[in-house]
Design a protein around this motif. Structure first.
Motif, PDB file in Angstrom:
ATOM      1  N   PHE A   1       0.159   4.944   6.791  1.00 39.53           N
ATOM      2  CA  PHE A   1       0.983   5.519   5.929  1.00 39.53           C
ATOM      3  C   PHE A   1       1.609   4.635   4.899  1.00 39.53           C
ATOM      4  CE2 PHE A   1       5.106   7.180   4.528  1.00 39.53           C
ATOM      5  CZ  PHE A   1       4.710   8.125   3.933  1.00 39.53           C
ATOM      6  N   ILE A   2       1.267   5.011   3.566  1.00 41.30           N
ATOM      7  CA  ILE A   2       1.953   4.054   2.415  1.00 41.30           C
ATOM      8  C   ILE A   2       2.989   4.540   2.029  1.00 41.30           C
ATOM      9  CG2 ILE A   2       1.123   2.758   0.476  1.00 41.30           C
ATOM     10  CD1 ILE A   2      -0.325   1.939   2.923  1.00 41.30           C
ATOM     11  N   SER A   3       2.789   5.856   1.386  1.00 40.92           N
ATOM     12  CA  SER A   3       3.894   6.283   0.434  1.00 40.92           C
ATOM     13  C   SER A   3       3.682   8.052   0.307  1.00 40.92           C
ATOM     14  CB  SER A   3       3.956   5.876  -0.874  1.00 40.92           C
ATOM     15  OG  SER A   3       5.222   6.222  -1.405  1.00 40.92           O
ATOM     16  N   GLY A   4       4.760   8.675  -0.252  1.00 35.44           N
ATOM     17  CA  GLY A   4       4.520  10.112  -0.306  1.00 35.44           C
ATOM     18  C   GLY A   4       5.425  10.727  -1.663  1.00 35.44           C
ATOM     19  N   PHE A   5       4.882  11.457  -2.358  1.00 34.11           N
ATOM     20  CA  PHE A   5       5.485  11.709  -3.608  1.00 34.11           C
ATOM     21  C   PHE A   5       5.073  13.276  -4.184  1.00 34.11           C
ATOM     22  CE2 PHE A   5       2.051   8.881  -4.918  1.00 34.11           C
ATOM     23  CZ  PHE A   5       1.259   9.743  -5.677  1.00 34.11           C
TER      24      PHE A   5
ATOM     25  N   SER B   1       3.532  16.274  -9.426  1.00 35.59           N
ATOM     26  CA  SER B   1       3.888  16.301 -10.929  1.00 35.59           C
ATOM     27  C   SER B   1       4.710  14.987 -11.220  1.00 35.59           C
ATOM     28  CB  SER B   1       4.703  17.644 -11.240  1.00 35.59           C
ATOM     29  OG  SER B   1       5.913  17.596 -10.413  1.00 35.59           O
ATOM     30  N   PHE B   2       4.944  14.254 -10.328  1.00 31.03           N
ATOM     31  CA  PHE B   2       5.928  13.158 -10.737  1.00 31.03           C
ATOM     32  C   PHE B   2       4.940  12.009 -10.769  1.00 31.03           C
ATOM     33  CE2 PHE B   2       9.086  15.817  -8.916  1.00 31.03           C
ATOM     34  CZ  PHE B   2       9.857  15.751 -10.016  1.00 31.03           C
ATOM     35  N   GLY B   3       3.979  12.017  -9.992  1.00 30.54           N
ATOM     36  CA  GLY B   3       2.952  10.663  -9.911  1.00 30.54           C
ATOM     37  C   GLY B   3       3.927   9.692  -8.886  1.00 30.54           C
ATOM     38  N   GLY B   4       3.237   8.470  -8.768  1.00 33.37           N
ATOM     39  CA  GLY B   4       3.886   7.335  -7.994  1.00 33.37           C
ATOM     40  C   GLY B   4       3.047   6.137  -7.648  1.00 33.37           C
ATOM     41  N   SER B   5       3.595   5.304  -7.147  1.00 31.37           N
ATOM     42  CA  SER B   5       2.785   4.168  -6.780  1.00 31.37           C
ATOM     43  C   SER B   5       3.098   3.635  -5.058  1.00 31.37           C
ATOM     44  CB  SER B   5       3.303   2.950  -7.669  1.00 31.37           C
ATOM     45  OG  SER B   5       4.734   2.618  -7.582  1.00 31.37           O
ATOM     46  N   ALA B   6       2.221   2.916  -4.645  1.00 31.25           N
ATOM     47  CA  ALA B   6       2.388   2.394  -3.474  1.00 31.25           C
ATOM     48  C   ALA B   6       1.895   1.036  -3.101  1.00 31.25           C
ATOM     49  CB  ALA B   6       1.916   3.341  -2.133  1.00 31.25           C
ATOM     50  N   ASN B   7       2.390   0.426  -2.060  1.00 33.66           N
ATOM     51  CA  ASN B   7       1.859  -1.355  -2.061  1.00 33.66           C
ATOM     52  C   ASN B   7       0.986  -0.975  -0.688  1.00 33.66           C
ATOM     53  OD1 ASN B   7       3.463  -1.940  -4.076  1.00 33.66           O
ATOM     54  ND2 ASN B   7       4.048  -3.954  -3.137  1.00 33.66           N
ATOM     55  N   LEU B   8      -0.263  -1.709  -1.079  1.00 32.46           N
ATOM     56  CA  LEU B   8      -1.106  -1.582   0.317  1.00 32.46           C
ATOM     57  C   LEU B   8      -1.070  -2.965   1.139  1.00 32.46           C
ATOM     58  CD1 LEU B   8      -2.366   0.691  -1.659  1.00 32.46           C
ATOM     59  CD2 LEU B   8      -3.998   0.633  -0.179  1.00 32.46           C
ATOM     60  N   SER B   9      -0.689  -3.868   0.417  1.00 29.62           N
ATOM     61  CA  SER B   9      -0.048  -5.328   0.872  1.00 29.62           C
ATOM     62  C   SER B   9       0.989  -5.813   0.208  1.00 29.62           C
ATOM     63  CB  SER B   9      -1.421  -6.089   0.875  1.00 29.62           C
ATOM     64  OG  SER B   9      -1.615  -6.734  -0.387  1.00 29.62           O
ATOM     65  N   PRO B  10       1.502  -6.915   0.612  1.00 24.13           N
ATOM     66  CA  PRO B  10       2.837  -7.227  -0.386  1.00 24.13           C
ATOM     67  C   PRO B  10       2.581  -7.441  -1.811  1.00 24.13           C
ATOM     68  CG  PRO B  10       2.733  -8.738   1.840  1.00 24.13           C
ATOM     69  CD  PRO B  10       1.436  -7.658   1.733  1.00 24.13           C
ATOM     70  N   ASN B  11       1.252  -7.826  -2.134  1.00 28.27           N
ATOM     71  CA  ASN B  11       0.978  -7.688  -3.529  1.00 28.27           C
ATOM     72  C   ASN B  11      -0.133  -6.996  -4.103  1.00 28.27           C
ATOM     73  OD1 ASN B  11       1.759  -9.147  -5.995  1.00 28.27           O
ATOM     74  ND2 ASN B  11       0.547 -10.777  -5.686  1.00 28.27           N
TER      75      ASN B  11
ATOM     76  N   ASN C   1       2.699  17.927  -2.534  1.00 30.64           N
ATOM     77  CA  ASN C   1       3.156  16.879  -2.100  1.00 30.64           C
ATOM     78  C   ASN C   1       1.916  15.941  -1.973  1.00 30.64           C
ATOM     79  OD1 ASN C   1       6.056  16.782  -1.894  1.00 30.64           O
ATOM     80  ND2 ASN C   1       5.592  18.489  -0.196  1.00 30.64           N
ATOM     81  N   VAL C   2       1.916  14.658  -2.336  1.00 25.15           N
ATOM     82  CA  VAL C   2       0.578  13.773  -2.175  1.00 25.15           C
ATOM     83  C   VAL C   2       1.126  12.759  -1.165  1.00 25.15           C
ATOM     84  CG1 VAL C   2      -0.817  12.234  -3.336  1.00 25.15           C
ATOM     85  CG2 VAL C   2      -0.145  14.167  -4.495  1.00 25.15           C
TER      86      VAL C   2
ATOM     87  N   GLY D   1      -3.256  16.231   0.928  1.00 26.72           N
ATOM     88  CA  GLY D   1      -2.039  17.284   0.542  1.00 26.72           C
ATOM     89  C   GLY D   1      -1.196  17.784   1.645  1.00 26.72           C
ATOM     90  N   ASP D   2      -0.385  19.041   0.906  1.00 24.47           N
ATOM     91  CA  ASP D   2       0.383  19.523   2.070  1.00 24.47           C
ATOM     92  C   ASP D   2      -0.010  19.948   3.271  1.00 24.47           C
ATOM     93  OD1 ASP D   2       2.795  19.262   0.583  1.00 24.47           O
ATOM     94  OD2 ASP D   2       2.169  20.844  -0.639  1.00 24.47           O
ATOM     95  N   ASN D   3      -1.392  20.399   3.320  1.00 25.20           N
ATOM     96  CA  ASN D   3      -2.180  20.884   4.519  1.00 25.20           C
ATOM     97  C   ASN D   3      -3.051  19.894   5.103  1.00 25.20           C
ATOM     98  OD1 ASN D   3      -0.768  23.719   4.315  1.00 25.20           O
ATOM     99  ND2 ASN D   3      -2.012  23.913   2.612  1.00 25.20           N
ATOM    100  N   GLY D   4      -2.880  18.889   4.624  1.00 27.22           N
ATOM    101  CA  GLY D   4      -3.820  17.672   5.278  1.00 27.22           C
ATOM    102  C   GLY D   4      -5.206  17.634   4.608  1.00 27.22           C
ATOM    103  N   GLU D   5      -5.117  18.540   3.583  1.00 31.68           N
ATOM    104  CA  GLU D   5      -6.537  18.565   2.955  1.00 31.68           C
ATOM    105  C   GLU D   5      -6.812  17.357   2.139  1.00 31.68           C
ATOM    106  OE1 GLU D   5      -3.888  21.047  -0.143  1.00 31.68           O
ATOM    107  OE2 GLU D   5      -3.668  20.152   2.145  1.00 31.68           O
ATOM    108  N   GLU D   6      -8.082  16.826   1.831  1.00 29.85           N
ATOM    109  CA  GLU D   6      -8.291  15.569   0.988  1.00 29.85           C
ATOM    110  C   GLU D   6      -8.069  15.958  -0.487  1.00 29.85           C
ATOM    111  OE1 GLU D   6     -12.012  13.947   1.897  1.00 29.85           O
ATOM    112  OE2 GLU D   6     -11.694  13.711   4.151  1.00 29.85           O
ATOM    113  N   LEU D   7      -7.518  14.951  -1.180  1.00 34.84           N
ATOM    114  CA  LEU D   7      -7.332  14.947  -2.537  1.00 34.84           C
ATOM    115  C   LEU D   7      -8.107  13.920  -3.305  1.00 34.84           C
ATOM    116  CD1 LEU D   7      -3.354  15.381  -2.875  1.00 34.84           C
ATOM    117  CD2 LEU D   7      -5.239  17.224  -2.666  1.00 34.84           C
ATOM    118  N   ASN D   8      -8.434  13.922  -4.589  1.00 39.52           N
ATOM    119  CA  ASN D   8      -8.878  12.937  -5.402  1.00 39.52           C
ATOM    120  C   ASN D   8      -8.081  13.057  -6.598  1.00 39.52           C
ATOM    121  OD1 ASN D   8     -10.580  10.593  -5.815  1.00 39.52           O
ATOM    122  ND2 ASN D   8     -11.906  11.156  -4.124  1.00 39.52           N
ATOM    123  N   LEU D   9      -8.817  12.068  -7.559  1.00 39.95           N
ATOM    124  CA  LEU D   9      -8.366  12.143  -9.111  1.00 39.95           C
ATOM    125  C   LEU D   9      -9.004  13.083  -9.555  1.00 39.95           C
ATOM    126  CD1 LEU D   9      -7.987   8.247  -9.830  1.00 39.95           C
ATOM    127  CD2 LEU D   9      -6.190   9.840  -8.941  1.00 39.95           C
ATOM    128  N   LEU D  10      -8.065  13.928 -10.541  1.00 37.59           N
ATOM    129  CA  LEU D  10      -8.781  15.010 -11.302  1.00 37.59           C
ATOM    130  C   LEU D  10      -9.499  14.375 -12.492  1.00 37.59           C
ATOM    131  CD1 LEU D  10      -7.909  18.149 -11.908  1.00 37.59           C
ATOM    132  CD2 LEU D  10      -6.798  17.144 -13.741  1.00 37.59           C
TER     133      LEU D  10
END
Length: 277
Positions: free
Chosen positions: A87-91, A94-104, A125-126, A172-181
């Motif tokens: 688990f990396i992050s959640g947001f 409609s706001f977007g967001g970012s997450a670190n997969l390693s320190p850099n 939620n993503v 997504g909210d129900n565990g469904e797979e999401l991808n980029l529009l």
């Protein structure tokens, strides 16, 4: 391609080398589950001399696999390591967001850039899951979801030298797979270890992993910015920042002192400059 009938057997492990029970292993349309020691067997399957993907999936882990080659009928042993789907992050989408997969190493998303069905904007939620493969790791080839074979933009088969891999999954909210529009992108940044930085090219191709064919596909590029490669991608699975090497066909036989073949040994061939294997 030439195809050969094989009995494929092997073991699925965690990144730390522990057996994984209940992982689904597939070769084309043949499926099986690993036992309590992570072992599996698939009989009477056809393996190409140019490579056939042996895939492994399990809840809580990122997609993994092994690209298997054959030059005659017989038996082949495969070992696959799966990385945890951290688990990396959640947001909220409609706001977007970012997450670190390693320190850099990181991934950044624009608002309203997600879809669950491939066409409509997803609102909810993503949750981001993922992991980073260090290109200097001793386990680079074992953790890699296939091998380091790619198809470049000229439709040529090439070998790759990796500066790191990022695996990302969106839910997504129900565990469904999401991808980029369609029509949107996300920014990814690859951490470059200090020992590779001096020889890092200013621009490097970006490759996505085709899970069906088990091969890397060149799609875009990234720029060297400080100690990171920075680029934009239009979808998610595994991504890899690699320079291109020519294919060299190389075949060898490993035998004991009496000339008897030795089975299931780990063999590594490394570049003379110490980068890549």
């Amino acid at each position: 391609d030439s195809f050969y009938e094989q009995l494929v057997f092997g073991q699925v492990l965690t990144a730390d080398g522990d057996p994984l029970e209940g992982a689904t292993v597939s070769i084309k349309d043949q499926l099986t589950l690993t036992d309590d020691q992570g072992f599996f067997q698939i009989s009477n399957t056809e393996i190409s001399n140019k490579g056939t993907q042996v895939a492994a999936i399990k809840d809580g882990y990122l997609y993994g696999g092994f690209r298997l080659y054959a030059k005659n009928n017989g038996n082949s042993f495969v070992e696959i390591k799966l990385m945890e789907e951290r688990f990396i992050s959640g947001f909220f989408s409609s706001f977007g967001g970012s997450a670190n997969l390693s320190p850099n190493s990181s991934v950044s998303f624009e608002p309203n850039s997600f879809t669950a069905n491939g066409t409509d904007v997803y609102s909810g939620n993503v949750t981001i899951f993922g992991n980073w493969i260090d290109p200097t790791s001793e386990d680079l080839l074992e953790l890699n979801p296939g091998d380091l074979t790619g198809i470049n933009m000229d439709d040529e088969r090439v070998m790759l030298g990796s500066y790191g891999m990022l695996g990302v999954e969106l839910r997504g909210d129900n565990g469904e797979e999401l991808n980029l529009l369609p029509g949107t992108t996300a920014e990814i940044k690859f951490e470059i270890p200090d020992e590779l930085l001096a020889n890092a090219p200013s621009t490097i191709p970006l490759w996505s992993f085709d899970e069906v064919e088990g091969i890397w596909i060149e799609e875009s590029s990234a720029q060297l910015v400080g100690n990171q490669y920075v680029g934009n991608v239009s979808h998610f699975s595994w991504w890899n920042a690699d320079f291109i090497n020519p294919i060299v066909d190389f075949c060898m036989e490993v035998v004991d002192g009496n000339g008897n073949p030795l089975e299931n040994l780990h063999v590594s061939v490394k570049s003379v400059n110490g980068f890549g294997c």
